[in-house]
Design an enzyme around this catalytic site. Sequence first.
Site, PDB file in Angstrom:
ATOM      1  N   LYS A 290       0.850  -1.193   0.000  1.00 14.85           N
ATOM      2  CA  LYS A 290       0.000   0.000   0.000  1.00 14.85           C
ATOM      3  C   LYS A 290       0.888   1.246   0.000  1.00 14.85           C
ATOM      4  O   LYS A 290       1.837   1.346   0.789  1.00 14.85           O
ATOM      5  CB  LYS A 290      -0.890   0.007   1.241  1.00 14.85           C
ATOM      6  CG  LYS A 290      -1.891  -1.141   1.309  1.00 14.85           C
ATOM      7  CD  LYS A 290      -3.055  -0.937   0.358  1.00 14.85           C
ATOM      8  CE  LYS A 290      -4.160  -1.951   0.610  1.00 14.85           C
ATOM      9  NZ  LYS A 290      -5.337  -1.715  -0.258  1.00 14.85           N
TER      10      LYS A 290
ATOM     11  N   LYS B  81     -14.454  -8.087  -6.055  1.00 11.41           N
ATOM     12  CA  LYS B  81     -14.731  -8.147  -4.622  1.00 11.41           C
ATOM     13  C   LYS B  81     -16.219  -8.404  -4.439  1.00 11.41           C
ATOM     14  O   LYS B  81     -17.050  -7.718  -5.054  1.00 11.41           O
ATOM     15  CB  LYS B  81     -14.366  -6.833  -3.917  1.00 11.41           C
ATOM     16  CG  LYS B  81     -12.893  -6.547  -3.775  1.00 11.41           C
ATOM     17  CD  LYS B  81     -12.678  -5.222  -3.051  1.00 11.41           C
ATOM     18  CE  LYS B  81     -11.209  -4.896  -2.897  1.00 11.41           C
ATOM     19  NZ  LYS B  81     -11.009  -3.550  -2.298  1.00 11.41           N
TER      20      LYS B  81
END
Length: 329
Positions: A150, A246
């Site tokens: 990230k 997702k």
Amino acid sequence: MPRTLDARHDRFALHTPFRIARGVKTAADVITVTITQDGYVGRGEGVPYPRYGESVAISLGEVARVRDAIEGGADRAELLGLLQPGAARNAIDCALWDLEAKRTGHAVTTMIDGPDPTSMASALTVVIDTPAAMARAAALIATAPLIKVKVNHENPAAQLRAVRAVAHNATMIVDPNESWDRTLVESMQPLLVELRIALLEQPVPAKDDAWLAEFAPLVPICADESVHTVDDLDRIAARYQCVNVKLDKAGGLTAALALAHGARARGLGMMTSCMVSSSLSIAPALHIAMLSDFVDLDGPLWLAEDRDGGVTDKGGILSPPAPGFWGTP
């Protein structure tokens, strides 16, 4: 016998703060739906996400709005027309799949004519911190086959170099969570190649990604926030090389399967990912993971305590939950 539907808010504390470009999370707030019929219980979980205007209260309200229909026998196909994609629909849809598996004695794998979920490489995540701190975190998982890093717009080059310096052999995914702009995406291309980055995930805001249709990236770019359901794919296929499926975005396994098959039909690469969640979110996502090029289902690994019988991880290899946990008789 009639169905009954119940929904509640569950909170799972994290053992370590989860820091991304959008903020810091210290607990996973989920909604848990249970649907009971003929003595069998189906379970599903959804993770309301503020990025999409969701909250626990809003999602529980959506579940309540369709309770009568579900208790009256509405099936998964009808659910698609009752609720918009999101956490509430995901929780109900997955509970209906689980309930059917329990009642009929047929596993979800059989119902979708898919492969049985098996142990698989699933990304372990290095969250945003100083380059030195990110290197220390990466060193602890350096032998994992797949690492997601990230970053934000502030110091991504130094952060990525620090991680690659200790994780020499891992396949790496970079996820800026919409925090970059076009200039940064373009300028980072040579470094992404140098560091052998396999995938760049949603670098720019979904509302600002039209320019990608004319961009030839040196590293494949994966749509996350830009893609929710199969209806998005014609637009996405012109801008991205890969899609992140997702279940919370798609609104359940039913819609996620349609998205996955649609992505493959268009020649797109695919990743399966999750929110920070319990294993009850991950179990149905494993069926999408079996169809994917990349898997990022480490959400439960951030929890101080998961649901009993959930997924397990050893060195970046994720193993399915215990028999009977979800989707099996």
